[in-house]
Design a protein around this motif. Structure first.
Motif, PDB file in Angstrom:
ATOM      1  N   ASN A  31       1.115  -1.354   0.481  1.00  0.00           N
ATOM      2  CA  ASN A  31       0.048  -0.139   0.190  1.00  0.00           C
ATOM      3  C   ASN A  31       0.735   1.364  -0.158  1.00  0.00           C
ATOM      4  O   ASN A  31       2.231   1.237  -0.012  1.00  0.00           O
ATOM      5  N   GLN A  33       1.028   5.391   0.627  1.00  0.00           N
ATOM      6  CA  GLN A  33      -0.069   6.575   1.516  1.00  0.00           C
ATOM      7  C   GLN A  33       0.955   7.761   1.108  1.00  0.00           C
ATOM      8  O   GLN A  33       1.824   7.856   0.559  1.00  0.00           O
ATOM      9  N   PHE A  35       1.591  11.989   2.513  1.00  0.00           N
ATOM     10  CA  PHE A  35       1.474  13.047   2.758  1.00  0.00           C
ATOM     11  C   PHE A  35       1.655  15.069   3.197  1.00  0.00           C
ATOM     12  O   PHE A  35       2.441  14.525   2.084  1.00  0.00           O
ATOM     13  N   GLN A  37       3.062  17.647   5.315  1.00  0.00           N
ATOM     14  CA  GLN A  37       3.374  18.131   6.427  1.00  0.00           C
ATOM     15  C   GLN A  37       2.885  19.546   6.860  1.00  0.00           C
ATOM     16  O   GLN A  37       4.369  20.509   5.393  1.00  0.00           O
ATOM     17  N   TRP A  40       3.263  23.793  10.367  1.00  0.00           N
ATOM     18  CA  TRP A  40       2.931  24.263  11.936  1.00  0.00           C
ATOM     19  C   TRP A  40       3.757  22.796  12.363  1.00  0.00           C
ATOM     20  O   TRP A  40       3.854  21.525  13.240  1.00  0.00           O
ATOM     21  N   GLY A  41       3.883  21.641  10.930  1.00  0.00           N
ATOM     22  CA  GLY A  41       4.246  20.255  11.623  1.00  0.00           C
ATOM     23  C   GLY A  41       3.417  19.033  12.144  1.00  0.00           C
ATOM     24  O   GLY A  41       3.762  18.077  11.917  1.00  0.00           O
ATOM     25  N   GLN A  42       1.910  19.193  11.018  1.00  0.00           N
ATOM     26  CA  GLN A  42       1.296  18.315  11.499  1.00  0.00           C
ATOM     27  C   GLN A  42       1.637  17.956   9.808  1.00  0.00           C
ATOM     28  O   GLN A  42       1.778  17.425   8.748  1.00  0.00           O
ATOM     29  N   LEU A  43       1.353  16.087  10.241  1.00  0.00           N
ATOM     30  CA  LEU A  43       1.829  15.415   9.174  1.00  0.00           C
ATOM     31  C   LEU A  43       0.001  15.014   9.302  1.00  0.00           C
ATOM     32  O   LEU A  43      -0.324  14.195   9.976  1.00  0.00           O
ATOM     33  N   ASN A  45      -2.785  13.519   6.758  1.00  0.00           N
ATOM     34  CA  ASN A  45      -3.512  11.985   5.694  1.00  0.00           C
ATOM     35  C   ASN A  45      -4.018  12.657   4.023  1.00  0.00           C
ATOM     36  O   ASN A  45      -4.869  12.945   4.252  1.00  0.00           O
ATOM     37  N   PHE A  47      -3.277  10.578   0.519  1.00  0.00           N
ATOM     38  CA  PHE A  47      -4.218   9.255  -0.158  1.00  0.00           C
ATOM     39  C   PHE A  47      -3.808   8.320   0.334  1.00  0.00           C
ATOM     40  O   PHE A  47      -2.539   8.871   0.887  1.00  0.00           O
ATOM     41  N   TYR A  48      -4.348   6.887   1.079  1.00  0.00           N
ATOM     42  CA  TYR A  48      -4.138   5.894   1.265  1.00  0.00           C
ATOM     43  C   TYR A  48      -4.662   5.524  -0.303  1.00  0.00           C
ATOM     44  O   TYR A  48      -5.264   4.618  -0.914  1.00  0.00           O
ATOM     45  N   VAL A  84       5.568  20.250   3.229  1.00  0.00           N
ATOM     46  CA  VAL A  84       6.573  19.114   2.488  1.00  0.00           C
ATOM     47  C   VAL A  84       5.759  17.900   2.484  1.00  0.00           C
ATOM     48  O   VAL A  84       4.823  17.380   3.237  1.00  0.00           O
ATOM     49  N   PHE A  86       4.976  13.805   1.681  1.00  0.00           N
ATOM     50  CA  PHE A  86       5.953  12.728   1.517  1.00  0.00           C
ATOM     51  C   PHE A  86       4.720  11.568   0.797  1.00  0.00           C
ATOM     52  O   PHE A  86       3.684  11.603   1.317  1.00  0.00           O
ATOM     53  N   LEU A  97       6.228   1.560   7.847  1.00  0.00           N
ATOM     54  CA  LEU A  97       6.408   3.105   6.109  1.00  0.00           C
ATOM     55  C   LEU A  97       7.569   3.407   6.299  1.00  0.00           C
ATOM     56  O   LEU A  97       8.453   3.895   7.396  1.00  0.00           O
ATOM     57  N   PHE A  99       9.744   5.741   4.506  1.00  0.00           N
ATOM     58  CA  PHE A  99       9.350   7.520   3.417  1.00  0.00           C
ATOM     59  C   PHE A  99       9.974   7.987   2.859  1.00  0.00           C
ATOM     60  O   PHE A  99      11.490   7.779   2.800  1.00  0.00           O
TER      61      PHE A  99
ATOM     62  N   TYR B  35       7.916   6.672  15.388  1.00  0.00           N
ATOM     63  CA  TYR B  35       8.923   7.202  14.394  1.00  0.00           C
ATOM     64  C   TYR B  35       9.570   8.547  15.166  1.00  0.00           C
ATOM     65  O   TYR B  35       9.067   9.515  15.593  1.00  0.00           O
ATOM     66  N   LEU B  43      12.253  10.887   8.309  1.00  0.00           N
ATOM     67  CA  LEU B  43      11.448  10.361   9.696  1.00  0.00           C
ATOM     68  C   LEU B  43      11.428   9.341   8.702  1.00  0.00           C
ATOM     69  O   LEU B  43      11.125   8.207   7.978  1.00  0.00           O
ATOM     70  N   GLU B 100      -3.636   1.921   6.729  1.00  0.00           N
ATOM     71  CA  GLU B 100      -3.151   3.406   6.692  1.00  0.00           C
ATOM     72  C   GLU B 100      -2.881   3.766   7.892  1.00  0.00           C
ATOM     73  O   GLU B 100      -3.545   3.436   9.054  1.00  0.00           O
ATOM     74  N   GLN B 101      -2.163   4.618   8.228  1.00  0.00           N
ATOM     75  CA  GLN B 101      -1.537   5.415   9.461  1.00  0.00           C
ATOM     76  C   GLN B 101      -1.878   6.129   9.470  1.00  0.00           C
ATOM     77  O   GLN B 101      -2.090   7.249   8.405  1.00  0.00           O
TER      78      GLN B 101
END
Lengths: 109, 112
Positions: A31, A33, A35, A37, A40-43, A45, A47-48, A84, A86, A97, A99, B35, B43, B100-101
């Motif tokens: 699979n 994914q 992401f 980012q 503010w640093g939040q990751l 989601n 698409f999966y 960013v 990923f 995972l 990256f 992570y 990461l 999915e993570q």
């Protein structure tokens, strides 16, 4: 382990422009994914997407598993798209995972 | 409605100290991860637990010890902190092995 290569490493756009980000894998992944980012640093989601194409608003993604790559399309970019991007995928034998190094996107007003 | 939460969000401490980061998920997932994101934003997986059992343990110094008291929690304890431990630590969870993570907001650790 698998290697994940993202391109381009950096991208600067004017607001309203379209762009395509690419992710190549060295081996099969079961699979994948994408992401975002944010500054503010939040990751977040996006698409999966193990295979095929998915769309979510101005963003869409396509994964061609047999050829070991995935594409992320951003249309009509906005300044809030900056950050960013990923891609990541687990090896077929496990769940970790791996990256890519990311694409740093800057959208200027 | 926070899906994956971490505390604290920021942690500033001195070399040699011991600290813990907590993670909780309310998604009903059975697998949780830690992570590490370094200063270049790379990461990398550190640990993974499935139903409270350790299933992934990457090459991480013994000073790092994860603990999972139940499926919804995965904590990270770090002994004898070093300058090189400064990074952002993300917790994540998934429904099943290979699913999915989803990531927490991250904990920015600064060791001075």
């Amino acid at each position: 382990g698998i290697q994940v290569e993202q391109s381009p490493p950096d991208l600067i756009l004017q607001e309203g422009a379209n762009s395509t980000l690419r992710c190549n894998f060295s081996d099969s992944v079961n699979n994948l994914q994408w992401f975002h980012q944010n500054p503010w640093g939040q990751l977040i989601n996006l698409f999966y997407i193990p295979s095929g194409t998915k769309q979510n608003g101005r963003l869409s993604a396509t994964t061609v598993a047999t050829e070991r790559y995935s594409l992320l399309y951003i249309s009509s970019s906005q300044t809030t798209d900056s950050g960013v991007y990923f891609c990541a995928g687990p090896e077929t034998s496990g769940s970790r995972l791996t990256f890519g190094e990311g694409t740093q996107l800057t959208v200027n007003p | 409605d926070t899906a994956v939460s971490q505390t604290p969000k920021y942690l500033v401490t001195q070399m040699g100290n011991d600290k813990s980061i907590k993670c909780e998920q309310n998604l009903g997932h059975d697998t949780m991860y830690w992570y590490k994101q370094d200063s270049k934003k790379f990461l990398k997986i550190m640990f993974s637990y499935n139903n409270k059992e350790l299933i992934i343990n990457e090459t991480v110094p013994n000073r790092f010890s994860p603990k999972s008291p139940d499926k919804a929690h995965l904590n990270l304890h770090i002994n004898s902190l070093e300058l090189g431990d400064s990074a952002v630590y993300f917790c994540a969870s998934s429904r099943r092995d290979r699913g999915e993570q989803y990531f927490g907001p991250g904990t920015r650790l600064t060791v001075t």
